[in-house]
Write an enzyme that holds these catalytic residues in place. Structure first.
Site, PDB file in Angstrom:
ATOM      1  N   SER A 134      -3.607  -1.507  10.126  1.00 21.15           N
ATOM      2  CA  SER A 134      -3.039  -1.879   8.831  1.00 21.15           C
ATOM      3  C   SER A 134      -4.115  -1.747   7.744  1.00 21.15           C
ATOM      4  CB  SER A 134      -2.458  -3.302   8.924  1.00 21.15           C
ATOM      5  OG  SER A 134      -1.608  -3.575   7.849  1.00 21.15           O
ATOM      6  N   MET A 135      -4.455  -2.819   7.043  1.00 21.91           N
ATOM      7  CA  MET A 135      -5.518  -2.731   6.049  1.00 21.91           C
ATOM      8  C   MET A 135      -6.796  -2.199   6.668  1.00 21.91           C
ATOM      9  SD  MET A 135      -7.288  -5.729   3.688  1.00 21.91           S
ATOM     10  CE  MET A 135      -8.416  -6.312   4.954  1.00 21.91           C
TER      11      MET A 135
END
Length: 259
Positions: free
Chosen positions: A100-101
């Protein structure tokens, strides 16, 4: 010039956690957590991938033993810090993994290292659309209850844990700061990476489609592979063994010299 002690003893870095050292491992994997996440998420990975791969994880400010430090809510500033801190750990063939991030951060750190003359062997990006693919997301502006509900909806943590007011108050600042960082991120353009990219996607991920994950293909001069798994944003939790097998295969293979 004052010597940088991190290069003599990189374990002194607050930014890198190492739960299960594998000093004789010929390969290393640096893991980048998701928004609101911490290095401890990868504790079992370190056990699963030893002894062939020494696994370390990045610890962002504002959580766990760094909870008194201000959260950095900007991807570029985070990447600059991490690039400097991770460099001493690239003393053997090293790959990055980010979820994700963490996928975007791993990518931005890898770019900075390449500009400085250091290349990683492989970039694993999980649960994140390609850098050039953006959505209008503003969850970081939501109220506390709505923000925590989004975290639970994605499967990042147990709802019962966040029902405790003390725990909620402790995790809200890093969650909001990380959401602000990744939702405001926009790729500025630039060169492709020389290393290969392996992209991992859940087929029911509300944060990205499989096609959006496939856009990572345009960010590498090396090989590209896409692996799809049943599940949502945290498909990793249900398919850990399969993901570890892919990492082991690619890390060891990517580090072998071409014949």
């Amino acid at each position: 010039m004052v010597a940088d002690s991190r290069f003599d003893n990189p374990a002194q870095s607050r930014w890198i956690r190492r739960f299960g050292p594998a000093p004789d491992a010929p390969h290393r994997l640096v893991c980048f957590p998701y928004a609101g996440g911490s290095a401890s998420y990868f504790f079992r990975w370190m056990q699963a991938l030893a002894p062939d791969i020494d696994v370390v994880a990045v610890q962002y400010p504002g959580r766990q033993e760094r909870r008194t430090e201000p959260v950095i809510d900007d991807i570029d500033r985070l990447a600059e810090h991490i690039a400097a801190e991770v460099l001493p750990w690239i003393d053997r063939p090293t790959a990055f993994f980010g979820h994700s991030m963490g996928a975007i951060l791993a990518f931005e750190v890898a770019l900075r290292l390449e500009r400085a003359g250091t290349r990683i062997t492989e970039l694993f990006v999980s649960g994140r659309r390609g850098p050039a693919t953006s959505r209008d997301e503003r969850t970081y502006l939501a109220g506390d209850a709505e923000l925590l509900a989004d975290v639970v909806r994605l499967g990042a943590t147990d709802a019962s844990a966040l029902a405790d007011p003390e725990i909620a108050a402790m995790v809200l600042p890093p969650i909001r700061g990380d959401y602000r960082a990744i939702e405001r991120y926009r790729w500025a353009g630039g060169p492709q990476l020389h290393c290969g990219i392996t992209a991992l996607a859940g087929d029911a991920d509300p944060k990205t489609t499989v096609d959006e994950v496939a856009e990572w293909r345009s960010h590498t001069r090396g090989g590209f592979g896409l692996r799809q798994y049943p599940g949502g944003h945290f498909f990793l939790n249900q398919h850990a063994d399969a993901v570890h097998a892919v990492i082991r295969q690619r890390v060891i293979g990517a580090a072998m010299p071409a014949k």
